[in-house]
Every structure is written in C-alpha cells, then in structure tokens.
Design an enzyme around this catalytic site. Structure first.
Site, PDB file in Angstrom:
ATOM      1  CB  CYS A 154      -0.969  -0.022   1.171  1.00 29.56           C
ATOM      2  SG  CYS A 154      -0.221  -0.427   2.765  1.00 29.56           S
TER       3      CYS A 154
HETATM    4  N1  NAP Z   1      -4.161  -4.045   5.366  1.00 26.01           N
HETATM    5  C1  NAP Z   1      -3.696  -3.351   4.336  1.00 26.01           C
HETATM    6  O1  NAP Z   1      -3.899  -2.116   4.235  1.00 26.01           O
HETATM    7  C2  NAP Z   1      -2.905  -4.053   3.261  1.00 26.01           C
HETATM    8  C3  NAP Z   1      -2.547  -3.316   2.129  1.00 26.01           C
HETATM    9  C4  NAP Z   1      -1.801  -3.943   1.115  1.00 26.01           C
HETATM   10  C5  NAP Z   1      -1.435  -5.258   1.261  1.00 26.01           C
HETATM   11  N2  NAP Z   1      -1.786  -5.957   2.383  1.00 26.01           N
HETATM   12  C6  NAP Z   1      -1.362  -7.348   2.472  1.00 26.01           C
HETATM   13  O2  NAP Z   1      -2.509  -8.170   2.260  1.00 26.01           O
HETATM   14  C7  NAP Z   1      -2.398  -9.350   3.043  1.00 26.01           C
HETATM   15  C8  NAP Z   1      -3.631  -9.461   3.942  1.00 26.01           C
HETATM   16  O3  NAP Z   1      -3.655  -8.320   4.794  1.00 26.01           O
HETATM   17  P1  NAP Z   1      -4.863  -8.018   5.787  1.00 26.01           P
HETATM   18  O4  NAP Z   1      -4.633  -6.656   6.314  1.00 26.01           O
HETATM   19  O5  NAP Z   1      -6.156  -8.342   5.144  1.00 26.01           O
HETATM   20  O6  NAP Z   1      -4.541  -9.095   6.939  1.00 26.01           O
HETATM   21  P2  NAP Z   1      -5.430  -9.548   8.187  1.00 26.01           P
HETATM   22  O7  NAP Z   1      -6.553  -8.571   8.406  1.00 26.01           O
HETATM   23  O8  NAP Z   1      -4.483  -9.773   9.297  1.00 26.01           O
HETATM   24  O9  NAP Z   1      -6.041 -10.927   7.708  1.00 26.01           O
HETATM   25  C9  NAP Z   1      -5.236 -12.021   7.363  1.00 26.01           C
HETATM   26  C10 NAP Z   1      -6.145 -13.197   7.143  1.00 26.01           C
HETATM   27  O10 NAP Z   1      -5.378 -14.317   6.670  1.00 26.01           O
HETATM   28  C11 NAP Z   1      -6.122 -15.448   7.019  1.00 26.01           C
HETATM   29  N3  NAP Z   1      -5.294 -16.657   6.922  1.00 26.01           N
HETATM   30  C12 NAP Z   1      -4.130 -16.939   7.550  1.00 26.01           C
HETATM   31  N4  NAP Z   1      -3.680 -18.171   7.190  1.00 26.01           N
HETATM   32  C13 NAP Z   1      -4.590 -18.663   6.306  1.00 26.01           C
HETATM   33  C14 NAP Z   1      -4.714 -19.885   5.593  1.00 26.01           C
HETATM   34  N5  NAP Z   1      -3.804 -20.852   5.698  1.00 26.01           N
HETATM   35  N6  NAP Z   1      -5.791 -20.065   4.786  1.00 26.01           N
HETATM   36  C15 NAP Z   1      -6.731 -19.109   4.665  1.00 26.01           C
HETATM   37  N7  NAP Z   1      -6.683 -17.925   5.323  1.00 26.01           N
HETATM   38  C16 NAP Z   1      -5.627 -17.721   6.151  1.00 26.01           C
HETATM   39  C17 NAP Z   1      -6.614 -15.191   8.431  1.00 26.01           C
HETATM   40  O11 NAP Z   1      -7.802 -15.932   8.583  1.00 26.01           O
HETATM   41  P3  NAP Z   1      -8.540 -16.265   9.985  1.00 26.01           P
HETATM   42  O12 NAP Z   1      -9.172 -14.980  10.449  1.00 26.01           O
HETATM   43  O13 NAP Z   1      -9.567 -17.262   9.577  1.00 26.01           O
HETATM   44  O14 NAP Z   1      -7.517 -16.806  10.916  1.00 26.01           O
HETATM   45  C18 NAP Z   1      -6.830 -13.658   8.422  1.00 26.01           C
HETATM   46  O15 NAP Z   1      -8.169 -13.305   8.353  1.00 26.01           O
HETATM   47  C19 NAP Z   1      -1.079  -9.231   3.833  1.00 26.01           C
HETATM   48  O16 NAP Z   1      -0.065  -9.926   3.167  1.00 26.01           O
HETATM   49  C20 NAP Z   1      -0.807  -7.742   3.822  1.00 26.01           C
HETATM   50  O17 NAP Z   1       0.561  -7.417   3.938  1.00 26.01           O
HETATM   51  C21 NAP Z   1      -2.518  -5.382   3.379  1.00 26.01           C
END
Ligand code: NAP
Length: 347
Positions: A154
């Site tokens: 981001c």
């Molecule tokens: N947040 C941002 O602004 C942003 C921006 C750009 C990129 N990203 C990237 O996008 C990705 C996701 O970010 P996020 O902010 O959405 O993270 P998050 O809110 O922490 O959510 C991560 C999710 O991954 C799931 N997960 C973990 N292991 C898994 C598996 N084996 N199979 C299926 N689901 C699994 C978890 O599920 P459970 O809840 O079921 O445990 C959790 O809900 C990261 O790599 C992050 O760096 C984030």
C-alpha cells in the site's frame, strides 16, 4: 450481461481486512461469482457469522480450509500475510489457476532481497520471474497476460505513483536525496491485535515507525531505479485513523519547473488512467479518497525543489481495489468494473 462472461472467484483470507474489502467490491462487480472463501481460524463458519451485513448471495457461503478442499474457481485472491502466502500461491499456479497475491511474497524479483527484507526463506524463486508486479499504471499489458500478479504494497503504491513520472521523464536530479514521508492509518497492519495499535495507545497519537528500514523500500527502489540507484529516505508514520495513506515525496529537480509544468508531466504519464486525478489547486487529503479506489495527486515547487503529494485508501487503491483492477485486466473486463460505484465517504 451474459452468463458465459461470469467468472468464478475464490478469496483466501476472507476474514481479514483486505478480504472483507474484496467481498464488498466484488458484490458490485457484474461479472463475478464468489464461489469459494477460505480462512484459518474462521474456517467452518458461514460468512454471515463473520460479517452480518453481507448481501444474501454470498452470506451463506461457508469459510473453508484451503488445504482440505478441491479448488474449482478460475481466479483466486490471496489475502494472507507474507511467508504464508507463498505456498498457497504456488499450489494454485500449479493447478493452472490465475492468482492475484496481495502479500509481499512475489513482489520482489530477487529472492535474496526478499529473504533479507522479510526474514523468510523463499521456497519458489522460479515463480518470481513469472510474477508480474501489479501496478496497472506501469504494467498494464504484462498484467493482461499474467497468470500470477503480485499486488503492490500500500505504501509502495503511493510512493511509486508519486515519483514515477518525474523520474521516468528524467527531470529529477538523482544525485540528490529523495525523501518519502508517508503517513498511514492503522488498518494497514491488518486485523490482528497489537498493544501498540490499541485504541488508548493510538487515539490522538502520532508516531514514525520502521524509519529508513521499512519493508516496502526495496519494492519502491526496484520499481523506480531506472538507470541508477536512488538515494531514498523512506519514513512512514502511523496516523490515528482507520484507513488512508498520504505520501509527501521531496525531490530536487534538474531545472526550475512551475507547478503547472509538473502537473503537465503527471497528466501526460497518467493520461487516460481511470483512477488517478491530478489536482491543480489545493492538496490531496484522506477524506477525498477514503472508501474509493481513487488516487489524488498534488504538487508544490520552489527553487528547483518539488514536493509531490499522493493520497489513497490503503485498503482499496493500496490493496483490494487495485487487486480488482488487476483482475479486470487479466479477465478482459472494463478496468473500472466493480470499482466505479465507490465514492468517498464524506465527512
Ligand atoms: N491491510 C492493508 O492495508 C494491506 C494493504 C496492502 C497489502 N496488504 C497485504 O494483504 C495481506 C492481507 O492483509 P490483511 O490486512 O487483510 O490481513 P489480516 O486482516 O491480518 O487478515 C489475514 C487473514 O489471513 C487469514 N489466513 C491466515 N492463514 C490462512 C490460511 N492458511 N488459509 C486461509 N486464510 C488464512 C486469516 O484468517 P482467519 O481470520 O480465519 O484466521 C486472516 O483473516 C497481507 O499480506 C498484507 O501485507 C494489506
């Protein structure tokens, strides 16, 4: 709308912040059917138990365990953290699926730089060559042909968009330092609980983090170092807001340029871009882009110095919105499909 155009989609990590934003956007998409959703701790629950506000078409879908299911959708969005995403991505690519990975696992072309930056071994360095960096404004044609797209970070997306035009047009004195001063809302860290992100700590607070060593810096350098290594100081700060990024990038110019001349370069380089607006007066601000896939760009200049301001929503243009933009390119849909209805929440 012809049924034959409808594409089946799976979301891996649906219970996280970016997964939830994908659900919201893809419900507005005329040509998508969400057929599979996956989670880890949320597996076994129905989507409406996690998100009570969903529309009825997707609410009853069961969140499943990725490793126990047969994957039958055509496209997958991977919304899990770096390190964990690699294996999921590699198995889907192996199965012949098209994949958009929102994690950092396939953004860097060098496995060695990835391992140094993230402290995780890269198990699939061969896939790094085929992955396309998912910045549509730069790699549109490559994305159309890609089977694996690595969606940008981001902060990296905001920083790259702020600097790319003047660097590409060779208007920056690259011997001088470039400063990227970034501010971001706390949803950038995902939904996991952390003491330093708790409301009593973050509310009315403001602080830098990972100054000069943030993990997005190698990604920014990879995409901007046209001919020479750049001297970049990148300092992110945490804002006490849910979402939104504002980047101020400071450069030295080779010659004096007016604000209008700088704006003209940006308008030329980003001509026809669906989501980028070049502001000729005022400054970009978070409330101008919050809840949308839009990017607002503004400028100020004085005595061969220029500051470029970029505002975007970290969960949309910084993640799920750009992921859908990439999906539209890969699937051959109109670029704004599913995204054009998103207008800013104001105030
Ligand atoms: N947040 C941002 O602004 C942003 C921006 C750009 C990129 N990203 C990237 O996008 C990705 C996701 O970010 P996020 O902010 O959405 O993270 P998050 O809110 O922490 O959510 C991560 C999710 O991954 C799931 N997960 C973990 N292991 C898994 C598996 N084996 N199979 C299926 N689901 C699994 C978890 O599920 P459970 O809840 O079921 O445990 C959790 O809900 C990261 O790599 C992050 O760096 C984030």
């Amino acid at each position: 709308l012809k049924d034959s155009r409808v594409v089946s989609v799976g979301i891996v990590g649906v219970s996280g912040y970016t997964g939830r934003e994908l659900l919201r956007i893809l419900q507005l998409h005329a040509y998508v059917r969400i057929t599979e959703v996956y989670g880890e701790t949320s597996a076994g629950r129905r989507l409406h138990e996690v998100y009570p506000f969903l529309d009825k078409n997707t609410a009853s879908l069961e969140i499943k365990d990725f490793f126990k299911e047969k994957h039958q959708a055509e496209f997958y969005f991977i919304c899990v953290h770096h390190g964990k995403a690699q294996e999921l991505v590699a198995s889907l690519v192996e199965e012949g699926k098209k994949v958009i990975d929102l994690s950092a696992d396939f953004r860097l072309k060098s496995a060695a730089i990835y391992e140094k930056t993230y402290g995780v071994k890269h198990k699939y360095p061969g896939l790094l060559e085929t992955a396309v960096y998912g910045l549509p404004e730069i790699y549109r044609e490559e994305i159309r042909q890609a089977r694996l797209v690595a969606n940008p970070g981001c902060l990296a997306r905001a920083a790259i968009l702020s600097l790319y035009p003047l660097l590409r047009e060779e208007m920056v004195d690259v011997s001088a330092p470039i400063i990227i001063d970034a501010k971001t809302g706390t949803s950038g860290a995902g939904r996991g609980l952390r003491e330093d992100l708790h409301f009593p700590h973050m509310n009315e607070n403001f602080k830098p983090y990972a100054a000069l060593y943030h993990r997005h810096q190698p990604e920014i350098e990879q995409e901007l170092s046209f001919s020479t290594d750049l001297n970049i100081s990148f300092v992110p700060h945490l804002l006490p807001v849910d979402r939104g990024i504002l980047v101020s990038s400071y450069v030295s110019l080779k010659a004096n340029l007016s604000k209008e001349q700088i704006a003209a370069v940006f308008k030329k380089v980003y001509a026809g871009e669906a989501f980028i607006s070049v502001l000729l007066s005022g400054y970009p601000e978070l409330k101008g882009v919050r809840g949308t896939n839009n990017v607002h760009v503004g400028f100020q200049t004085k005595d061969r110095r220029a500051v470029i301001f970029v505002a975007l929503d970290n969960l949309l243009s910084g993640a799920s919105g750009t992921a859908v933009h990439n999906f539209n390119l890969m699937a051959g849909f109109e670029e704004k499909e599913g995204l054009s209805a998103l207008t800013p929440l104001y105030p």
